[in-house]
Design a protein around this motif. Structure first.
Motif, PDB file in Angstrom:
ATOM      1  N   LYS A   1       3.345  10.971  -2.728  1.00  9.00           N
ATOM      2  CA  LYS A   1       4.300  10.044  -2.130  1.00  9.00           C
ATOM      3  C   LYS A   1       3.591   8.744  -1.751  1.00  9.00           C
ATOM      4  O   LYS A   1       2.593   8.767  -1.028  1.00  9.00           O
ATOM      5  CB  LYS A   1       4.912  10.697  -0.885  1.00  9.00           C
ATOM      6  N   VAL A   2       4.101   7.619  -2.234  1.00 11.69           N
ATOM      7  CA  VAL A   2       3.431   6.342  -2.031  1.00 11.69           C
ATOM      8  C   VAL A   2       3.247   6.041  -0.545  1.00 11.69           C
ATOM      9  O   VAL A   2       2.175   5.633  -0.104  1.00 11.69           O
ATOM     10  CB  VAL A   2       4.211   5.200  -2.719  1.00 11.69           C
TER      11      VAL A   2
ATOM     12  N   ARG B   1      -1.677   6.849   5.529  1.00 11.35           N
ATOM     13  CA  ARG B   1      -0.673   7.616   4.789  1.00 11.35           C
ATOM     14  C   ARG B   1      -0.536   9.044   5.315  1.00 11.35           C
ATOM     15  O   ARG B   1       0.384   9.765   4.943  1.00 11.35           O
ATOM     16  CB  ARG B   1      -1.014   7.653   3.300  1.00 11.35           C
TER      17      ARG B   1
ATOM     18  N   GLU C   1       0.419  13.583  -0.985  1.00  6.14           N
ATOM     19  CA  GLU C   1      -0.398  12.771  -1.900  1.00  6.14           C
ATOM     20  C   GLU C   1       0.438  12.082  -2.974  1.00  6.14           C
ATOM     21  O   GLU C   1       0.178  10.923  -3.285  1.00  6.14           O
ATOM     22  CB  GLU C   1      -1.519  13.617  -2.518  1.00  6.14           C
TER      23      GLU C   1
ATOM     24  N   MET D   1      -7.007   9.473   3.438  1.00  5.74           N
ATOM     25  CA  MET D   1      -5.690   8.908   3.151  1.00  5.74           C
ATOM     26  C   MET D   1      -5.332   7.740   4.059  1.00  5.74           C
ATOM     27  O   MET D   1      -4.346   7.051   3.807  1.00  5.74           O
ATOM     28  CB  MET D   1      -4.629  10.010   3.229  1.00  5.74           C
ATOM     29  N   GLY D   2      -6.112   7.557   5.100  1.00  6.56           N
ATOM     30  CA  GLY D   2      -5.837   6.435   5.995  1.00  6.56           C
ATOM     31  C   GLY D   2      -4.480   6.613   6.663  1.00  6.56           C
ATOM     32  O   GLY D   2      -4.099   7.717   7.042  1.00  6.56           O
TER      33      GLY D   2
END
Lengths: 262, 333
Positions: B256-257, B220, B254, B217-218
């Motif tokens: 959620k932007v 995020r 996940e 997800m980096g």
């Protein structure tokens, strides 16, 4: 933009995978120029509309909008001037999605992306760009995917329970002219009233009789018998006027096929 | 059925041979009588048990009546049939020599019982084998289902795809990710065999999982793990918190932007151990009945098995603040 320098948009929420796909594409299709990499469905639609790329790679599971929802929204809002981009979905593991892609002959890639498979997809996309396929065929494919994706039909709803302050109004479904998604609510319109409910349209749809209620837009479901007239304006947009209500309803491109003279 | 008829006929032939060897009649006549009587007995017994015995487990005792009756009536019918076929009058024999007739009846009864017993034990064996087969299949299906839930394929293939990307660009990070994946897989596969492991171990496995997800997800995904040293050795059921963290990611962050953060904390409150998983995601909302519900049901079930009424799982969720899951366990004495 000529086909000599075709352009691409990649929508993938995992940064390493987006980068890897870009690297693989540079090898498989050196002429292709990736003009945007986005990490969510809404940006995918917005950027694709703005940049009008020739090919799209959409991840199936993305935040905001799923790949499928993003593709249908894009098709709805696509201006008719340029041909719709060649589209391939990318997925790690979605058995049902893959079945639907196969059934609709929609291109897809499995993660991790194998170079040989990507090469095939690229070849198909190059063919598609040259042949300039009809937009109608793409719309039909997307409709097929949406159908496969829809929740199974539930027992038909008899009443809409709409809260109004401290009371709950029982609105017979037979009286409803149309449902319209509005932000976090769904508007329920009857000849004399308008109610707001919280149940999303997506959940409502399988509980409605598909013969009586037609989806005409991603945010609008209308009672077919309430439609009086269907008109097309100069821009090619389809509009519905109703018997018992002054408001005109827009029909999106995805559902315009419902209204053809017999 | 056909198989049994053939076997009965074979036994009849043996009996006819016996009668010929030890008795006075020729083989031909003996064979006709033996077959007529034997097959009558077999047919009467086998067909009537089809009709009278529907459930072997409760009704097998009916055979005690069925076999002797079959033998007596079969003898009668078979003799009359053979008499008619050969034009002889063996049934006169019944009144003329009651002792021999009785002997013959006893022998028929013996043969009938033996054959019935033979058929029964074979059928019993086949039923047992079938039941065993079904049980085995059900067990492996259940195990497969559990494994598939634990080794969520979507997670697995995405992780492998990231790994593939890293191998070319950043081999050191790829190695680290692979080590974590190995530890995660090993823990998942052995979790069903251990009853408890130390809380330290539980947090290490959560870190593996969260690190894997962080690579994917980096920026995020951010996370914090908070385990006070004095609680690190306490035993807990293995991977108890795993489904809660997984839910936070799948259903909270996940979708959620902008992503968000997860925090996992352990603390002691009096005689209770509290384990908390909270996230800043979208909240469970309407999806709680889906896969999130499956994970929660699994946690509740495991709590009930391990602690009975003395443990609880509480959930708080809203769209602004995300989801909080709180596990309360008895503090191990």
């Amino acid at each position: 933009m000529s086909l000599a320098t075709p352009t691409a948009l990649i929508a993938e929420d995992e940064p390493l995978l987006a980068q890897a796909l870009q690297t693989e594409l540079a090898r498989a299709w050196p002429a292709l120029k990736v003009v945007a990499v986005v990490g969510d469905g809404h940006s995918a639609v917005q950027q694709a509309l703005q940049l009008q790329p020739d090919v799209l790679f959409f991840d199936v599971r993305m935040p905001g909008l799923s790949g499928l929802d993003a593709a249908t929204r894009l098709a709805d809002e696509w201006s008719g001037e340029r041909p719709f981009p060649a589209l391939a979905f990318v997925t790690a593991y979605d058995q049902y999605a893959v079945q639907a892609f196969e059934a609709q002959a929609v291109d897809y890639l499995l993660k991790p992306v194998e170079p040989a498979r990507l090469q095939k997809t690229v070849a198909r996309m190059q063919q598609t760009l040259q042949a300039a396929p009809s937009f109608d065929a793409t719309l039909a494919q997307l409709r097929g995917l949406l159908r496969a994706h829809a929740a199974p039909a539930a027992a038909p709803l008899q009443f809409i329970q709409a809260s109004a302050g401290n009371t709950i109004r029982m609105v017979p479904v037979d009286e409803v002219l149309y449902f319209e998604a509005a932000d976090k609510y769904v508007r329920v319109i009857t000849p004399g009233h308008e109610y707001l409910i919280r149940t999303p349209l997506k959940e409502l749809l399988p509980q409605l009789d598909g013969q009586a209620f037609w989806q005409v837009h991603r945010g609008t479901v209308v009672r077919a018998s309430a439609i009086e007239q269907v008109t097309r304006d100069e821009a090619g947009k389809t509009w519905l006027s109703l018997r018992a209500h002054p408001e005109r309803l827009a029909v999106s491109r995805l559902y315009a096929h419902l209204f053809k003279p017999m | 059925m056909l198989m049994r008829a053939v076997q009965a006929a074979a036994l009849n032939t043996v009996i006819a041979l016996g009668i010929t060897l030890f008795g006075q009649r020729g083989f031909g006549a003996s064979l006709v009588y033996a077959q007529c009587i034997g097959m009558s007995i077999w047919a009467l017994t086998d067909f009537s048990r089809l009709w009278l015995i529907r459930d072997w487990n409760t009704q097998w005792r009916r055979l005690v009546l069925l076999v002797p009756l079959g033998v007596i009536i079969g003898n009668l019918l078979g003799t009359l049939l053979a008499d008619a076929l050969l034009g002889t009058r063996l049934h006169d024999y019944w009144t003329a020599e009651p002792a021999r007739t009785a002997g013959f009846l006893v022998m028929s009864l013996g043969a009938g019982t033996a054959l019935t017993y033979y058929f029964l034990s074979r059928a019993q064996l086949a039923r047992e084998r079938q039941a065993l087969e079904i049980a085995r299949r059900q067990a492996s299906e259940a195990r497969l289902k559990l494994l598939e839930a634990q080794l969520e394929p979507h997670m697995l293939f995405n992780t492998l795809a990231n790994l593939r990307a890293l191998i070319a660009n950043d081999p050191a990070r790829a190695t680290d990710m692979l080590d974590r994946l190995i530890a995660y897989l090993r823990a998942t596969l052995s979790a069903s065999r251990q009853s408890t492991h130390p809380l330290r171990e539980e947090f290490a496995r959560l870190r593996d999982y969260l690190e894997l997800m962080a690579v994917r997800m980096g920026p995020r995904l951010r996370y914090t793990l908070d385990l006070p040293e004095e609680l690190a050795a306490l035993p807990v059921p293995p991977l108890l918190l795993q489904p809660l963290v997984e839910n936070s990611i799948r259903h909270g962050l996940e979708p959620k932007v902008e992503g968000g953060s997860i925090s996992v904390r352990a603390r002691r409150t009096g005689e209770r151990l509290t384990l908390e998983v909270s996230d800043t995601g979208t909240g469970l909302g309407t999806t709680a009945s889906g896969p999130a519900g499956f994970g929660l049901a699994q946690v509740r079930e495991r709590l009930a098995t391990a602690y009975g009424q003395r443990a609880a799982l509480a959930l708080g969720t809203d769209a602004q603040a995300g989801t909080h899951a709180t596990l309360t366990l008895p503090y191990p004495s």
